[in-house]
Enzyme design. Structure first.
Site, PDB file in Angstrom:
ATOM      1  N   CYS A 289       9.463   2.688   3.854  1.00 37.58           N
ATOM      2  CA  CYS A 289       9.171   1.919   5.637  1.00 37.58           C
ATOM      3  C   CYS A 289       9.474   3.185   6.350  1.00 37.58           C
ATOM      4  O   CYS A 289      10.210   3.748   6.273  1.00 37.58           O
ATOM      5  CB  CYS A 289      10.883   1.087   5.460  1.00 37.58           C
TER       6      CYS A 289
ATOM      7  N   SER B  50       2.763   2.664  -2.677  1.00 36.49           N
ATOM      8  CA  SER B  50       3.749   2.300  -3.665  1.00 36.49           C
ATOM      9  C   SER B  50       2.929   3.350  -4.371  1.00 36.49           C
ATOM     10  O   SER B  50       4.469   3.287  -5.479  1.00 36.49           O
ATOM     11  CB  SER B  50       3.741   1.194  -3.423  1.00 36.49           C
ATOM     12  N   GLY B  51       1.972   3.617  -4.830  1.00 34.96           N
ATOM     13  CA  GLY B  51       2.089   4.924  -6.777  1.00 34.96           C
ATOM     14  C   GLY B  51       1.659   3.659  -7.377  1.00 34.96           C
ATOM     15  O   GLY B  51       1.440   3.711  -8.566  1.00 34.96           O
TER      16      GLY B  51
ATOM     17  N   GLU C 257      -6.227  -3.458  -7.818  1.00 33.28           N
ATOM     18  CA  GLU C 257      -7.077  -3.467  -6.936  1.00 33.28           C
ATOM     19  C   GLU C 257      -7.403  -5.677  -7.416  1.00 33.28           C
ATOM     20  O   GLU C 257      -8.646  -5.474  -7.117  1.00 33.28           O
ATOM     21  CB  GLU C 257      -7.976  -3.462  -5.368  1.00 33.28           C
TER      22      GLU C 257
ATOM     23  N   MET D 269       0.239  -0.962   0.015  1.00 27.64           N
ATOM     24  CA  MET D 269      -0.135   0.044   0.070  1.00 27.64           C
ATOM     25  C   MET D 269       0.757   1.043   0.157  1.00 27.64           C
ATOM     26  O   MET D 269       1.933   1.420   0.293  1.00 27.64           O
ATOM     27  CB  MET D 269      -1.239   0.016   0.962  1.00 27.64           C
TER      28      MET D 269
HETATM   29 ZN   LIG Z   1      11.952  -0.281   8.055  1.00 26.50          ZN
END
Ligand SMILES: [Zn+2]
Length: 196
Positions: free
Chosen positions: A149, A20-21, A93, A18
């Site tokens: 992250c 991430s484009g 999706e 999610m």
């Molecule tokens: Zn990390």
């Protein structure tokens, strides 16, 4: 401009955690196909609050033309809405459409359609999401996109490439719970964990 009638059908999977484009990459390809006069249909499972009445927007405001967008709750509904002269089928999706989409995608490609899917490969537990394994195995092209992250410790973010989706609300145990940044964040492998 006359469009090429000689395109070959293939399956492309756009995969990533999610945020991430994935839909942004889908939109980029949508724009390229449209500029080449391809007929494109974009299938989505649900209407989302962020969509306007006649158009669909990505998180960051890119717009799919409403006349190309078809809300379809399952693969049979997708199939009923496919137009004969469509060159490209896009499914956003794809993980939500269950294993039926694997066989159908093969069929659509055999009928000459280019099929481009976005896919969340793993759920918040890190388990393979529904048909993700089969779709990745059968893809002619895999485009992987990454978030960064968001694990935060001692005043710094990790910010390594994130391949997983972490659920920040650990009291919710159902696998499929629709949510945004209030509930999920991208994490790298090292910082992705799941407490049973
Ligand atoms: Zn990390």
């Amino acid at each position: 401009m006359v469009k090429s009638t000689d395109h070959h059908a293939y399956l492309e999977v756009i995969t990533g955690a999610m945020f991430s484009g994935k839909t942004r990459e889908l939109h980029r390809q949508y724009s390229v196909f449209k500029s080449c006069q391809f007929n494109v249909q974009v299938f989505k499972r649900d209407i989302d609050d962020r969509y306007g009445k006649d158009e669909i927007k990505t998180h960051d405001g890119l717009i799919f033309d409403g006349k190309d967008v078809f809300i379809s709750k399952d693969v049979n509904e997708i199939e009923k809405k496919i137009k004969k002269d469509t060159d490209v089928l896009m499914v956003d999706e794809a993980q939500f459409y269950g294993s039926e989409i694997v066989e159908k995608a093969d069929k659509w490609i055999n009928n000459g359609k280019i099929v481009v899917l976005t896919l969340l490969p793993t759920d918040y537990r890190g388990m393979t999401f529904g048909p993700a394994g089969d779709l990745l195995a059968k893809a002619d092209k895999i485009t992987q996109v990454f978030a960064r992250c968001l694990h935060y410790e001692n005043g710094v973010y990790c910010h390594k490439p994130a391949t997983r989706t972490f659920r920040t609300k650990s009291d919710i145990k159902e696998v499929v719970v629709i949510g945004g940044s209030e509930m999920y964040e991208p994490r790298c492998r090292q910082h992705h964990f799941f407490n049973k």
